[in-house]
Design an enzyme around this catalytic site. Structure first.
Site, PDB file in Angstrom:
ATOM      1  CB  SER A   1     -45.963  19.220 -55.185  1.00  0.00           C
ATOM      2  OG  SER A   1     -44.907  19.924 -54.553  1.00  0.00           O
TER       3      SER A   1
ATOM      4  CB  SER B   1     -44.179  19.553 -51.488  1.00  0.00           C
ATOM      5  OG  SER B   1     -45.486  19.827 -51.886  1.00  0.00           O
TER       6      SER B   1
ATOM      7  CE  LYS C   1     -41.651  19.782 -56.256  1.00  0.00           C
ATOM      8  NZ  LYS C   1     -42.152  20.178 -54.930  1.00  0.00           N
TER       9      LYS C   1
HETATM   10  N1  GLN Z   1     -49.801  20.147 -50.794  1.00  0.00           N
HETATM   11  C1  GLN Z   1     -49.556  21.490 -50.382  1.00  0.00           C
HETATM   12  C2  GLN Z   1     -50.145  22.454 -51.380  1.00  0.00           C
HETATM   13  O1  GLN Z   1     -50.766  22.013 -52.269  1.00  0.00           O
HETATM   14  C3  GLN Z   1     -48.103  21.718 -50.193  1.00  0.00           C
HETATM   15  C4  GLN Z   1     -47.386  21.893 -51.451  1.00  0.00           C
HETATM   16  C5  GLN Z   1     -45.921  22.104 -51.263  1.00  0.00           C
HETATM   17  O2  GLN Z   1     -45.396  21.887 -50.190  1.00  0.00           O
HETATM   18  N2  GLN Z   1     -45.285  22.533 -52.323  1.00  0.00           N
HETATM   19  O3  GLN Z   1     -49.984  23.624 -51.295  1.00  0.00           O
END
Ligand code: GLN
Length: 482
Positions: A154, A178, A79
């Site tokens: 994400s 994420s 990532k």
């Molecule tokens: N979707 C969640 C957020 O927007 C989690 C993001 C993540 O785990 N990096 O914060």
């Protein structure tokens, strides 16, 4: 060669039997990405030189009959908020558009030492803020199972890369879901390790009390292998620990296994088909002898609100370093900076360098932390967090593991939620509590509705990843044999 079935074990077998060399395999993957990623958009940067150089080293080891490390020749993707030395690391943001990582993240260093081949860096929501990978400033990634739908986020690029067979495994990061939510949306396996079990050194910080790097793989066995490679105490991350050693051969007796199903996770908002698939998976465990107990995690309804105070608060502090001066994007050159006042430099560079969602979070965070509001928001959220932790502690007195859906919905359409942040935030409703409590949790695919996958989340006690893997494998085995 059918890359579809390539697991870590399969790569190893192929290399040892000399069906292919590491360099041949690497080239095959790179070609596949070149050809097919245009329509998916999983990768932001490819690192063919790095990959082929490493593959050459592995081939030399094979030639010299040396003992191969566990991930020798296994192609993977990282990532793009995790540093790989000498390769661009953008975090999906304009502000780091041209930033080249000066060192390896500890997790990456460990992968390299284990012989893994890094093919490139994958797309993500800007600074890992989002649930659909549509917040990347570069482009949106599409779900390989249905190109009109999002891959989740994400870590959507990593999930899509594994799902599309562009690599054997990938690393993601999980602050509120994420790794697990995109794994669920792409029908793969994703683990959020216990807070502290994987070093965060070299992970671009989002919310430091929640962030963890986790593996995304095609099956549970691979997830376990990658986790065992990247875990462990790192002197460069003081929150990392060496988990107490697991009891050897602690094979799970399914008949003694108590699975908790929290009633708060099966209320309104969950899609009917998702609920059905999860209930069916739970039934499978019951059939083979596990005890299913209804439990209560009473503070669940506050988890999302709590997360969306804590995470932005920490993010606002972590992102203060992108100031248009130290490094990263700046609207001004040195001369212009010298002529301007400092605030102007900040306003301009941060205003133009950060996207909408990131700016929204910085504002939410600075507001929650500001004098006069701190008590009402941040402090209260910190207290609610404690109640959530206690909920889990209490539940784990009665059960070994907790089963929930990973996501309340099936993968949604691109554009469907992007203009409604609250709707988007609801995607995380089943995953954020785990981060707030620092627990380990995996998402495994447990069926499809038409072509769209459903993920089951298995939550364990701190540092009991091993138990999660064992129990997840039972499902994989029972369904593979059907
Ligand atoms: N979707 C969640 C957020 O927007 C989690 C993001 C993540 O785990 N990096 O914060």
């Amino acid at each position: 060669m059918k890359l579809e079935n390539f697991t870590i074990e399969r790569v190893r077998e192929g290399l040892i039997k000399k069906e292919f060399s590491a360099q041949e395999l690497t080239k095959l993957y790179l070609e596949k990405i070149e050809k097919e990623d245009k329509k998916i958009g999983a990768f932001l940067t490819l690192s063919p030189d790095l990959a082929l150089q490493k593959a050459k080293e592995i081939d030399e080891m094979i030639f010299l009959n040396k003992k191969l490390p566990i991930l020798a020749g296994v192609p993977c993707a990282i990532k793009d908020n995790i540093l790989v030395e000498g390769v661009k690391c953008t975090a999906g943001s304009k502000i780091l558009e041209n930033y080249v990582a000066p060192y390896d993240a500890t997790a990456v260093k460990k992968l390299k030492e284990a012989g893994a081949i890094i093919l490139g860096k994958t797309n993500l929501d800007e600074f890992a803020m989002g649930s659909s990978t549509e917040n990347s400033v570069f482009f949106s990634t599409k779900n390989p199972l249905d190109l009109e739908r999002v891959p989740g986020g994400s870590s959507g690029g990593s999930a899509a890369a594994v799902c599309a067979n562009f690599c054997v495994f990938a690393l993601g990061s999980d602050t509120g879901g994420s790794v697990r939510q995109p794994a669920s949306f792409c029908g793969i396996v994703g683990l959020k390790p216990t807070y502290g079990s994987v070093s965060r050194y070299g992970l671009i910080a989002f919310a430091s009390s929640l962030d963890q790097i986790g593996p995304m793989t095609k099956n549970v066995k691979d997830c376990e292998i990658v986790f065992n490679v990247i875990k462990g105490k790192d002197e460069k991350d003081s929150t990392s620990v060496n988990p107490k050693s697991q009891i050897p051969n602690s094979k799970i007796e399914i008949k003694n296994l108590k699975i908790g199903v929290p009633k708060e996770y099966f209320v309104e908002g969950i899609e009917k088909e998702v609920k059905e698939k999860i209930e069916k998976a739970i039934k499978e465990y019951e059939k083979i002898g596990a005890k299913i107990l209804e439990i209560s995690l009473p503070h669940t309804p506050y988890a999302l609100a709590c997360y969306y105070i804590i995470a932005p608060s920490e993010a606002s502090a972590n992102l203060a370093r992108y100031d248009g001066i130290k490094y990263g994007f700046s609207t001004m050159n040195n001369e212009q900076r010298a002529m301007s006042n400092l605030l102007e430099v900040y306003f301009q560079s941060r205003g133009k360098g950060f996207g909408k969602e990131v700016r929204r979070r910085i504002m939410l965070g600075t507001f929650s932390l500001s004098v006069g509001y701190y008590d009402a928001y941040y402090l209260r959220a910190a207290r609610v967090r404690n109640l959530i932790i206690k909920d889990f502690e209490k539940a784990f007195e009665k059960v070994d593991l907790i089963f929930t859906p990973t996501s309340p919905t099936l993968p949604f359409k691109l554009g469907e939620k992007i203009d409604d942040p609250l709707k988007m935030y609801l995607s995380d409703i089943f995953t954020v509590s785990v981060n707030l409590a620092g627990l380990p949790a995996i998402s495994i695919p447990v069926g499809k509705v038409k072509n769209l996958p459903v993920g089951l989340q298995i939550i364990g006690k701190p540092f009991e990843e091993e138990k999660i893997f064992e129990v997840a494998k039972i499902y994989e085995l029972s369904t593979n044999n059907q």
